[in-house]
Design a protein around this motif. Sequence first.
Motif, PDB file in Angstrom:
ATOM      1  N   MET A 124       0.834  -1.203   0.000  1.00 20.67           N
ATOM      2  CA  MET A 124       0.000   0.000   0.000  1.00 20.67           C
ATOM      3  C   MET A 124       0.871   1.257   0.000  1.00 20.67           C
ATOM      4  O   MET A 124       0.598   2.215  -0.738  1.00 20.67           O
ATOM      5  CB  MET A 124      -0.951  -0.012   1.204  1.00 20.67           C
ATOM      6  N   ASP A 125       1.938   1.256   0.790  1.00 20.72           N
ATOM      7  CA  ASP A 125       2.839   2.411   0.826  1.00 20.72           C
ATOM      8  C   ASP A 125       3.481   2.653  -0.534  1.00 20.72           C
ATOM      9  O   ASP A 125       3.589   3.805  -0.985  1.00 20.72           O
ATOM     10  CB  ASP A 125       3.933   2.198   1.881  1.00 20.72           C
ATOM     11  N   VAL A 126       3.893   1.578  -1.187  1.00 19.91           N
ATOM     12  CA  VAL A 126       4.518   1.698  -2.509  1.00 19.91           C
ATOM     13  C   VAL A 126       3.516   2.272  -3.518  1.00 19.91           C
ATOM     14  O   VAL A 126       3.848   3.164  -4.320  1.00 19.91           O
ATOM     15  CB  VAL A 126       5.039   0.318  -2.987  1.00 19.91           C
ATOM     16  N   ARG A 127       2.281   1.776  -3.471  1.00 17.97           N
ATOM     17  CA  ARG A 127       1.275   2.244  -4.425  1.00 17.97           C
ATOM     18  C   ARG A 127       0.940   3.720  -4.196  1.00 17.97           C
ATOM     19  O   ARG A 127       0.798   4.487  -5.152  1.00 17.97           O
ATOM     20  CB  ARG A 127       0.004   1.389  -4.317  1.00 17.97           C
ATOM     21  N   ILE A 128       0.834   4.115  -2.937  1.00 18.20           N
ATOM     22  CA  ILE A 128       0.541   5.521  -2.635  1.00 18.20           C
ATOM     23  C   ILE A 128       1.659   6.423  -3.139  1.00 18.20           C
ATOM     24  O   ILE A 128       1.402   7.461  -3.769  1.00 18.20           O
ATOM     25  CB  ILE A 128       0.321   5.705  -1.116  1.00 18.20           C
ATOM     26  N   ARG A 129       2.905   6.039  -2.907  1.00 20.49           N
ATOM     27  CA  ARG A 129       4.026   6.847  -3.400  1.00 20.49           C
ATOM     28  C   ARG A 129       4.006   6.941  -4.922  1.00 20.49           C
ATOM     29  O   ARG A 129       4.272   7.994  -5.501  1.00 20.49           O
ATOM     30  CB  ARG A 129       5.359   6.252  -2.925  1.00 20.49           C
ATOM     31  N   LYS A 130       3.642   5.827  -5.569  1.00 20.10           N
ATOM     32  CA  LYS A 130       3.653   5.810  -7.039  1.00 20.10           C
ATOM     33  C   LYS A 130       2.604   6.758  -7.619  1.00 20.10           C
ATOM     34  O   LYS A 130       2.889   7.543  -8.524  1.00 20.10           O
ATOM     35  CB  LYS A 130       3.418   4.390  -7.558  1.00 20.10           C
ATOM     36  N   VAL A 131       1.367   6.700  -7.090  1.00 13.96           N
ATOM     37  CA  VAL A 131       0.322   7.550  -7.680  1.00 13.96           C
ATOM     38  C   VAL A 131       0.576   9.025  -7.343  1.00 13.96           C
ATOM     39  O   VAL A 131       0.289   9.903  -8.172  1.00 13.96           O
ATOM     40  CB  VAL A 131      -1.108   7.119  -7.269  1.00 13.96           C
ATOM     41  N   LEU A 132       1.127   9.315  -6.154  1.00 14.43           N
ATOM     42  CA  LEU A 132       1.448  10.712  -5.840  1.00 14.43           C
ATOM     43  C   LEU A 132       2.560  11.223  -6.747  1.00 14.43           C
ATOM     44  O   LEU A 132       2.552  12.391  -7.169  1.00 14.43           O
ATOM     45  CB  LEU A 132       1.841  10.858  -4.369  1.00 14.43           C
ATOM     46  N   ASP A 133       3.512  10.363  -7.077  1.00 16.22           N
ATOM     47  CA  ASP A 133       4.564  10.742  -8.021  1.00 16.22           C
ATOM     48  C   ASP A 133       3.964  11.025  -9.398  1.00 16.22           C
ATOM     49  O   ASP A 133       4.348  11.987 -10.076  1.00 16.22           O
ATOM     50  CB  ASP A 133       5.607   9.625  -8.102  1.00 16.22           C
ATOM     51  N   MET A 134       2.996  10.217  -9.810  1.00 14.07           N
ATOM     52  CA  MET A 134       2.367  10.398 -11.120  1.00 14.07           C
ATOM     53  C   MET A 134       1.676  11.754 -11.252  1.00 14.07           C
ATOM     54  O   MET A 134       1.625  12.329 -12.337  1.00 14.07           O
ATOM     55  CB  MET A 134       1.352   9.282 -11.383  1.00 14.07           C
ATOM     56  N   VAL A 135       1.151  12.264 -10.147  1.00 13.38           N
ATOM     57  CA  VAL A 135       0.437  13.548 -10.211  1.00 13.38           C
ATOM     58  C   VAL A 135       1.278  14.710  -9.668  1.00 13.38           C
ATOM     59  O   VAL A 135       0.777  15.820  -9.471  1.00 13.38           O
ATOM     60  CB  VAL A 135      -0.916  13.479  -9.460  1.00 13.38           C
ATOM     61  N   GLY A 136       2.561  14.455  -9.421  1.00 14.68           N
ATOM     62  CA  GLY A 136       3.470  15.524  -9.026  1.00 14.68           C
ATOM     63  C   GLY A 136       3.329  15.983  -7.592  1.00 14.68           C
ATOM     64  O   GLY A 136       3.637  17.137  -7.265  1.00 14.68           O
ATOM     65  N   LEU A 137       2.901  15.086  -6.691  1.00 15.81           N
ATOM     66  CA  LEU A 137       2.699  15.457  -5.285  1.00 15.81           C
ATOM     67  C   LEU A 137       3.452  14.528  -4.333  1.00 15.81           C
ATOM     68  O   LEU A 137       3.021  14.296  -3.205  1.00 15.81           O
ATOM     69  CB  LEU A 137       1.205  15.435  -4.933  1.00 15.81           C
ATOM     70  N   MET A 138       4.577  14.039  -4.776  1.00 16.22           N
ATOM     71  CA  MET A 138       5.341  13.060  -4.005  1.00 16.22           C
ATOM     72  C   MET A 138       5.632  13.535  -2.574  1.00 16.22           C
ATOM     73  O   MET A 138       5.665  12.745  -1.644  1.00 16.22           O
ATOM     74  CB  MET A 138       6.649  12.779  -4.745  1.00 16.22           C
ATOM     75  N   HIS A 139       5.806  14.846  -2.412  1.00 16.23           N
ATOM     76  CA  HIS A 139       6.235  15.355  -1.095  1.00 16.23           C
ATOM     77  C   HIS A 139       5.100  16.043  -0.331  1.00 16.23           C
ATOM     78  O   HIS A 139       5.357  16.787   0.617  1.00 16.23           O
ATOM     79  CB  HIS A 139       7.406  16.326  -1.290  1.00 16.23           C
ATOM     80  N   LYS A 140       3.854  15.786  -0.720  1.00 12.71           N
ATOM     81  CA  LYS A 140       2.719  16.429  -0.045  1.00 12.71           C
ATOM     82  C   LYS A 140       1.852  15.432   0.724  1.00 12.71           C
ATOM     83  O   LYS A 140       0.790  15.785   1.220  1.00 12.71           O
ATOM     84  CB  LYS A 140       1.848  17.164  -1.075  1.00 12.71           C
ATOM     85  N   GLY A 141       2.311  14.193   0.838  1.00 15.80           N
ATOM     86  CA  GLY A 141       1.496  13.163   1.453  1.00 15.80           C
ATOM     87  C   GLY A 141       1.178  13.392   2.922  1.00 15.80           C
ATOM     88  O   GLY A 141       0.155  12.921   3.420  1.00 15.80           O
ATOM     89  N   TYR A 142       2.027  14.148   3.618  1.00 15.21           N
ATOM     90  CA  TYR A 142       1.831  14.366   5.058  1.00 15.21           C
ATOM     91  C   TYR A 142       0.871  15.515   5.333  1.00 15.21           C
ATOM     92  O   TYR A 142       0.489  15.768   6.475  1.00 15.21           O
ATOM     93  CB  TYR A 142       3.183  14.662   5.726  1.00 15.21           C
ATOM     94  N   LYS A 143       0.485  16.267   4.301  1.00 10.77           N
ATOM     95  CA  LYS A 143      -0.365  17.439   4.503  1.00 10.77           C
ATOM     96  C   LYS A 143      -1.842  17.060   4.539  1.00 10.77           C
ATOM     97  O   LYS A 143      -2.254  16.052   3.964  1.00 10.77           O
ATOM     98  CB  LYS A 143      -0.121  18.466   3.388  1.00 10.77           C
ATOM     99  N   PHE A 144      -2.617  17.906   5.199  1.00  9.13           N
ATOM    100  CA  PHE A 144      -4.073  17.752   5.200  1.00  9.13           C
ATOM    101  C   PHE A 144      -4.654  18.534   4.015  1.00  9.13           C
ATOM    102  O   PHE A 144      -4.014  19.481   3.523  1.00  9.13           O
ATOM    103  CB  PHE A 144      -4.660  18.284   6.515  1.00  9.13           C
ATOM    104  N   PRO A 145      -5.859  18.152   3.553  1.00 13.65           N
ATOM    105  CA  PRO A 145      -6.427  18.835   2.384  1.00 13.65           C
ATOM    106  C   PRO A 145      -6.458  20.359   2.498  1.00 13.65           C
ATOM    107  O   PRO A 145      -6.165  21.062   1.520  1.00 13.65           O
ATOM    108  CB  PRO A 145      -7.839  18.239   2.302  1.00 13.65           C
ATOM    109  N   HIS A 146      -6.772  20.896   3.699  1.00  7.99           N
ATOM    110  CA  HIS A 146      -6.866  22.358   3.828  1.00  7.99           C
ATOM    111  C   HIS A 146      -5.506  23.042   3.750  1.00  7.99           C
ATOM    112  O   HIS A 146      -5.440  24.274   3.628  1.00  7.99           O
ATOM    113  CB  HIS A 146      -7.569  22.738   5.150  1.00  7.99           C
ATOM    114  N   GLU A 147      -4.436  22.256   3.800  1.00 10.10           N
ATOM    115  CA  GLU A 147      -3.088  22.828   3.746  1.00 10.10           C
ATOM    116  C   GLU A 147      -2.531  22.894   2.332  1.00 10.10           C
ATOM    117  O   GLU A 147      -1.415  23.385   2.135  1.00 10.10           O
ATOM    118  CB  GLU A 147      -2.143  22.006   4.630  1.00 10.10           C
ATOM    119  N   ILE A 148      -3.284  22.397   1.355  1.00  6.06           N
ATOM    120  CA  ILE A 148      -2.819  22.424  -0.039  1.00  6.06           C
ATOM    121  C   ILE A 148      -3.847  23.173  -0.899  1.00  6.06           C
ATOM    122  O   ILE A 148      -4.984  23.377  -0.496  1.00  6.06           O
ATOM    123  CB  ILE A 148      -2.560  21.010  -0.599  1.00  6.06           C
ATOM    124  N   SER A 149      -3.437  23.591  -2.077  1.00 11.84           N
ATOM    125  CA  SER A 149      -4.298  24.397  -2.944  1.00 11.84           C
ATOM    126  C   SER A 149      -5.407  23.548  -3.570  1.00 11.84           C
ATOM    127  O   SER A 149      -5.369  22.310  -3.542  1.00 11.84           O
ATOM    128  CB  SER A 149      -3.457  25.014  -4.061  1.00 11.84           C
TER     129      SER A 149
END
Length: 233
Positions: A124-149
Motif C-alpha cells: 500500500m505504501d509503494v502504491r501511494i508513493r507511485k500515484v502521488l509521483d504520477m500527479v506531481g505530489l510526491m512530497h505532499k502526502g503528510y499534509k491535510f487537504p486544507h493545507e494544499i491548494s
Amino acid sequence: MEEVQENNEVVIKLEGVNILQRDHLVLSDVNLELRKGEFTYLIGKTGSGKSSLLKVLYGEIPIGKGKGEVAGFDLNKLKSKQIPFLRRKLGIVFQDFQLLSDRTVNDNLLFVLKATGWKNKQQMDVRIRKVLDMVGLMHKGYKFPHEISGGEQQRVSIARALLNDPEIVIADEPTGNLDPKTTQEILVLLHEIAQRGRAVLMATHDYANMLSFSSRIIKCEDGKLVEGNMEQI
C-alpha cells in the motif's frame, strides 16, 4: 512516470442504449465506443444527459434497452454485488474533490486501498508513493487537504482514482472549481494519463480550454449522443 502503453482495446461499448432517470427517457439509442489510450470530451448543456450517461458507465443507473459493456462487465447482467468490482476498474474524479478533511493526503489514499481490499502495508505504501509521483505530489502526502491548494486537492483526487490501476478514468467537471492556470495543469495531467494507456472520458462545460487541448468530442444534444467537433461549440 509509468511507461506509455500501446493498446487500442475497446473498454466502453454501448449499442442502441436508452438511458432513463426515474422513468424519464434522457438519452435514446446511444452508441459509443471508447478505447484505451483515448481522451474524449463529453459536452452538452445542463440537463442534457451527461451525468446520466456517466452514471450508467459506473453502474449507478441500469441501462434500458440496448447492450452495454464497460471494462469487461456486461451492463445488461450487472448485479448489485458486482458494482464495487466494476468501479475498481474505473477511476472517478469529481468536481468537488471529495477528500476526507480530517486525514492527510496519504491517509485519504490509504483509506481507499483498505476499502478496496488491499492488506499488505508495504504494498500500500509503494502504491501511494507511485500515484502521488504520477500527479506531481510526491512530497505532499503528510499534509491535510486544507493545507494544499485547490489544484493540488484535485491532483490528490486524480491520484486516488489511479490507485487500483483502472482501465478507464471518468472525470466529471474536474476543473469546474479551479482557476485557468490550474485548469490547464489538470488537463495536461489527464491527457498524460490517457497517453499511458487508459481511456479518459471528461465531462466539461469549459469549452475554452478544449481549444488548447483538442481531442475527440461527444455531445449530448436533443436526447441523443452525437460526435461533435470544435466548430459546433
